[in-house]
Design a protein around this motif. Structure first.
Motif, PDB file in Angstrom:
ATOM      1  N   ALA A 296       0.865  -1.089  -0.078  1.00  0.00           N
ATOM      2  CA  ALA A 296       0.112   0.143  -0.121  1.00  0.00           C
ATOM      3  C   ALA A 296       1.037   1.378  -0.026  1.00  0.00           C
ATOM      4  N   LEU A 297       1.800   1.322   0.871  1.00  0.00           N
ATOM      5  CA  LEU A 297       2.649   2.543   0.840  1.00  0.00           C
ATOM      6  C   LEU A 297       3.620   2.627  -0.231  1.00  0.00           C
ATOM      7  N   ASP A 298       4.037   1.524  -0.716  1.00  0.00           N
ATOM      8  CA  ASP A 298       4.873   1.549  -1.945  1.00  0.00           C
ATOM      9  C   ASP A 298       4.253   2.176  -3.211  1.00  0.00           C
ATOM     10  N   LEU A 299       2.834   1.920  -3.394  1.00  0.00           N
ATOM     11  CA  LEU A 299       2.087   2.371  -4.264  1.00  0.00           C
ATOM     12  C   LEU A 299       1.633   3.789  -4.162  1.00  0.00           C
ATOM     13  N   ILE A 300       1.385   4.266  -2.732  1.00  0.00           N
ATOM     14  CA  ILE A 300       1.048   5.686  -2.490  1.00  0.00           C
ATOM     15  C   ILE A 300       2.300   6.426  -2.857  1.00  0.00           C
ATOM     16  N   ALA A 301       3.565   6.175  -2.628  1.00  0.00           N
ATOM     17  CA  ALA A 301       4.816   6.965  -2.468  1.00  0.00           C
ATOM     18  C   ALA A 301       5.144   6.925  -4.270  1.00  0.00           C
ATOM     19  N   ALA A 302       4.752   5.878  -4.881  1.00  0.00           N
ATOM     20  CA  ALA A 302       5.147   5.815  -6.336  1.00  0.00           C
ATOM     21  C   ALA A 302       4.183   6.428  -7.146  1.00  0.00           C
ATOM     22  N   LYS A 303       2.671   6.675  -6.853  1.00  0.00           N
ATOM     23  CA  LYS A 303       1.684   7.493  -7.503  1.00  0.00           C
ATOM     24  C   LYS A 303       2.073   8.786  -7.199  1.00  0.00           C
ATOM     25  N   PHE A 304       2.138   9.282  -5.878  1.00  0.00           N
ATOM     26  CA  PHE A 304       2.392  10.575  -5.582  1.00  0.00           C
ATOM     27  C   PHE A 304       3.639  11.250  -6.252  1.00  0.00           C
ATOM     28  N   THR A 305       4.679  10.529  -6.269  1.00  0.00           N
ATOM     29  CA  THR A 305       5.908  10.964  -6.735  1.00  0.00           C
ATOM     30  C   THR A 305       5.904  11.220  -8.250  1.00  0.00           C
ATOM     31  N   GLU A 306       4.990  10.272  -9.148  1.00  0.00           N
ATOM     32  CA  GLU A 306       4.794  10.355 -10.231  1.00  0.00           C
ATOM     33  C   GLU A 306       3.763  11.414 -10.624  1.00  0.00           C
ATOM     34  N   ILE A 307       2.969  12.003 -10.028  1.00  0.00           N
ATOM     35  CA  ILE A 307       2.373  13.117 -10.175  1.00  0.00           C
ATOM     36  C   ILE A 307       3.170  14.312  -9.885  1.00  0.00           C
TER      37      ILE A 307
END
Length: 905
Positions: A296-307
């Motif tokens: 969950a946290l890896d996905l959040i970090a990846a998506k927010f970093t991408e944005i």
């Protein structure tokens, strides 16, 4: 001082003390049953009798004053025999069933009977039998355990000031007429339980007491998670489960609790509906699937970093939770600023009290309540209550206002509805919704024309008066009466009453703030107080009652788009330099986007990623359809919460957080008092501390945040926030009660703001003109609709909705309408009706009466079967960006016969 002798010991005591109080000072024990200091001092039980030299009769020590040279014997043979006689008489009609009584081990009668060796009465008892009253879901009355001590009656009538407990006679027996029977819903009883808390036996008892025995539980002192009164109480824990709540003698509640605090503050903690594991939405199926924390946290970090990389930092935003501790809010805003790289952080004050923060900061220099609760409800001459219904929204404060009125304080109520306190008010100005500024200007017009303005205060401590004076000159009582739909003479009388009073606080709430002119409404409150010099001194001030338990703290902690912790501006280079040095990162210097502006920005694709911590904007924000569209427009939505809320349905990732009973921290109540929250239980599941979630996510997004405990977080807050510099868990755990500002570790805190000087230097008279509400009734939508709270629920019912008794009392939506309108439309009380605004339609139940004026209606916003925010208007205040919840135009229609039939099934 007088000198007396108690049991051979000579002491000097204040001449105003009773013998009992003098004995307590001398550590001499005198038994009592009925005595409650300042509440029940009638001496009815006769257990406290003592022998006074020179007196033929034994005297009751609780209400006999000391005299010079008095000689008292508290344990002579005559005294002891009298007490035994009392116990024999009490036990004669007492159903001695201690093994099955829920108060066994915590019963004053039991303790005294054991102490004096009276286990069975020597007198025959009455043969009469009395049925218990058990229908109330929270409280039970067992008449055969009642000793007629009057503690409950005195507490209900003098402390809670609700007046629903009385004495009744059945033959020779005097019993308590307790409203807990089959008609409990129809009585005025508020089920606060303050009566049961003082009962010395098991006669009046909370049903929670059946779940445990005293001595086999632990008690954890903490702060109530509901409104911002900040009541102190103990969570009673048995086998890692919260089973009850007991009041503590906190500075704001003084041993009192309301029905929500006592009975609705722990069931939700153990609810089977709690989120226990991280969830990730499968976009192919639309279903949420259980995930590990790393996933969950890896996905959040990846998506927010991408944005962030693709669209910039300001394409991200985060909302803090105003029900969570200060430490949580601080770390959330730090995550948004340091890891997301934006100032797009806000909290739910944006939709309730941001007008207070903005308005009072502009006029006085500090956007907070100026005086303590006890100061504005204890020794005051007049209370002016504007747009506030504390009996339902802040019940323990409501009780204290009722106490003040009972003592002779005069009350001015300024509210569009007939609230409970209207019945006790000297004047009720039932003004048209949305006309607060006109009302305030009219008050000031009268005060100036009557020569009651404090010219010395105006000259030495304020600026801008001449411009304001020109404006209010136009607001004659007659013109204001026409605008506000009130009586001009009543306005004059209210103005004179307020201006002439030595001590007169203004107390206001959301009825002032939740308007498109809410900030100007707030500033008009401070204008009135400055005009008569009622600021910076005891018993006066401008006092907003904050809505949620920590909405004050969330703002204090910098969960605001333009303010870092302690209201330090992001536009101030020195402030930014200080925080950059402390946090080790370059900060965004541009003020962020307000929460209410995030949603239209999301629709425009200017904001693409949003982290929502513990808020449910689909339910709480105005124009529900607009909010749903905004959430659907986001590229990525993360929600951290306790339950699967309506907003959570739109999330890409849901994180299970922890409740107030599972963590350490602090709340800041409405009077700026910082109070401890303490961990009471550890629950099964993979829920994590919210601060740990934020810290973990910060590190995954590239910001190196060290692991910190709640205590260490508060130390960091203190190091960066001048108003919190002297506050720490250590001081609070020692029993200190501190109100910010507290500039150093030896400072006691600041009870009253603006003493001698305003925070901004000179107080500013804001020149406010009356501007009508953004949406007014017309031919198609002829009614004004207002919204608000009811006593038995709190906001979205995420907490109170898990308590069955509260749902039994009030479980469905309704709309209040005037009898005149109902007759014209052929609508009967209790009938289902259709309510429509320009934004949506709902079906609810009509409550017909005279609480609201003709062409006006009112709805609570707690219930999903008729969510008022489907209808409300998202028109925003120009300063605080707060929605106009209190005024929108609607039409109310009688349902066709076939629809009424369908609703019944």
């Amino acid at each position: 001082m007088v000198t007396i002798t108690i049991d051979g010991k000579q002491i000097s005591v204040d001449e105003n003390l009773s013998i009992l109080e003098a004995a307590q000072e001398a550590d001499v024990k005198i038994p009592t049953l009925c005595y409650l200091k300042d509440v029940n001092e009638v001496g009815a039980c006769k257990m406290c009798v003592v022998e006074v030299e020179g007196s033929r009769h034994l005297v009751t020590s609780c209400n006999t004053k000391v005299k010079e040279g008095m000689v008292v014997n508290t344990h002579s043979e005559r005294v002891v025999n009298s007490r035994k006689q009392v116990l024999n008489m009490l036990l004669a009609n007492h159903d001695v069933r201690c093994f099955s009584c829920s108060k066994s081990g915590d019963c004053r009668l039991q303790d005294l009977s054991n102490e004096y060796g009276i286990t069975k009465s020597c007198y025959p008892g009455s043969a009469a039998k009395f049925e218990a009253k058990k229908e109330n879901p929270f409280l039970t009355y067992y008449p055969e355990l009642c000793i007629n001590c009057q503690r409950c009656v005195s507490t209900c009538n003098k402390v809670s000031c609700n007046g629903t407990l009385h004495n009744s006679k059945i033959g020779t027996r005097t019993l308590i007429d307790a409203p807990f029977g089959p008609d409990w819903k129809e009585t005025d009883c508020e089920s606060c339980g303050n009566c049961a808390a003082v009962c010395p036996t098991g006669a009046l008892v909370a049903k929670n007491r059946k779940k445990y025995q005293v001595g086999k539980v632990k008690k954890v002192l903490t702060t109530c998670p509901h409104c911002a009164t900040g009541c102190q109480y103990y969570l009673v824990v048995k086998d890692n489960e919260i089973v009850d709540v007991e009041p503590a003698n906190g500075p704001s509640n003084k041993g009192l609790l309301c029905v929500k605090g006592r009975f609705g503050s722990f069931h939700f903690v153990h609810s089977p509906e709690r989120l226990k594991y991280p969830l990730i939405k499968n976009h192919e199926t639309g279903e949420f699937e259980r995930a590990t924390w790393d996933e969950a946290l890896d996905l959040i970090a990846a998506k927010f970093t991408e944005i962030k990389k693709k669209y910039g930092s300001d394409a991200l935003a985060g909302f803090a939770c105003s029900r969570s501790p200060n430490e949580d809010c601080y770390m959330l805003q730090k995550m948004v600023r340091c890891a997301f790289g934006t100032n797009n952080v806000d909290n739910c004050a944006r939709v309730c009290h941001s007008a207070t923060v903005a308005g009072l900061a502009m006029t006085l220099g500090s956007g907070a309540m100026t005086n303590p609760i006890s100061d504005i409800t204890n020794d005051v001459d007049v209370i002016m209550l504007v747009g506030s219904n504390p009996e339902e929204a802040h019940p323990v404060i409501g009780m204290q206002i009722r106490q003040a009125v009972e003592r002779g304080t005069r009350l001015i109520v300024v509210d569009p509805r007939d609230i409970g306190l209207s019945r006790q008010a000297d004047i009720h100005l039932k003004l048209k919704p949305g006309t607060n500024v006109a009302f305030a200007n009219g008050m000031m017009n009268v005060i100036i024309h009557e020569g009651l303005a404090d010219e010395e205060f105006i000259r030495t401590r304020t600026e801008g008066f001449e411009e304001l004076k020109k404006i209010v000159e136009e607001y004659t009582p007659e013109r204001v009466a026409e605008i506000c739909h009130i009586d001009a003479d009543h306005l004059r009388e209210a103005a004179l009453m307020y201006a002439k009073a030595k001590k007169a606080p203004i107390i206001y709430c959301l009825g002032v703030t939740e308007h498109s002119t809410g900030t100007e409404g707030v500033m008009s409150m401070s204008n009135m107080a400055m005009l008569v010099g009622k600021l910076g001194r005891s018993g006066c001030g401008v006092n907003p009652l904050r809505g949620q338990n920590n909405v004050q703290g969330a703002c204090d902690m910098g969960a605001l788009p333009g303010d870092l912790p302690g209201y330090q501006k992001v536009t101030n280079p020195e402030v930014i330099a200080k925080f950059e040095k402390a946090w080790g990162v370059e900060l965004n210097k541009k003020p962020g986007v307000h929460a209410t502006d995030v949603f239209p920005a999301a629709i425009r694709k200017e904001i693409r990623g949003l982290f929502i911590f513990g808020e449910d904007p689909v339910v709480t924000d105005a124009d529900q359809h607009h909010i749903r569209k905004a959430l659907e427009s986001l590229d990525f939505l993360v929600l951290s919460d306790l339950f699967m809320t309506e907003t959570a349905q739109y999330a890409d990732v849901i994180l299970p957080g922890t409740s107030y009973a599972e963590k350490e921290g602090t709340f800041s109540n409405t009077e700026r008092r910082v109070q401890r929250v303490r961990k009471a239980v550890t629950l099964e599941g993979e829920m994590r501390l919210d601060t740990d979630i934020f810290i973990d996510l910060m590190n995954r997004m590239g910001y190196p945040q060290a692991q910190l405990t709640s205590e260490e977080i508060m130390d960091e807050i203190a190091s960066l926030t001048p108003s919190f510099a002297g506050i720490s868990h250590r001081r609070l755990d020692k029993g200190e009660s501190i109100q910010w500002p507290c500039p150093d570790k030896k400072h006691p805190g600041t009870p009253i703001l603006h003493v001698g000087k305003f925070s901004r230097g000179l107080g500013w008279f804001y020149p406010a003109e009356y501007v009508p509400s953004a949406e007014l009734p017309d031919e198609e939508y002829p009614f004004i609709m207002m919204t608000g709270r009811i006593l038995y629920h709190y906001n979205t019912r995420a907490m109170t909705g898990k308590t069955p008794g509260l749902m039994e009392k009030e479980g469905h939506s309704f709309i209040e309408m005037n009898t005149e309108d109902a007759v014209r439309l052929g609508i009967e009380n209790g009938e289902k009706v259709k309510v429509t605004s320009r934004r949506g339609t709902l079906i609810t139940t009509a409550r017909v009466g005279d609480k609201v004026s003709p062409k006006e209606t009112w709805m609570p916003f707690h219930f999903p079967d008729g969510n008022a925010n489907i209808l409300t208007n998202a028109a925003l205040d120009k300063y605080a960006r707060i929605p106009e919840y209190k005024v929108c135009a609607v039409k109310v229609e009688k349902l066709p016969a076939e629809d009424r039939l369908a609703e019944n099934f």
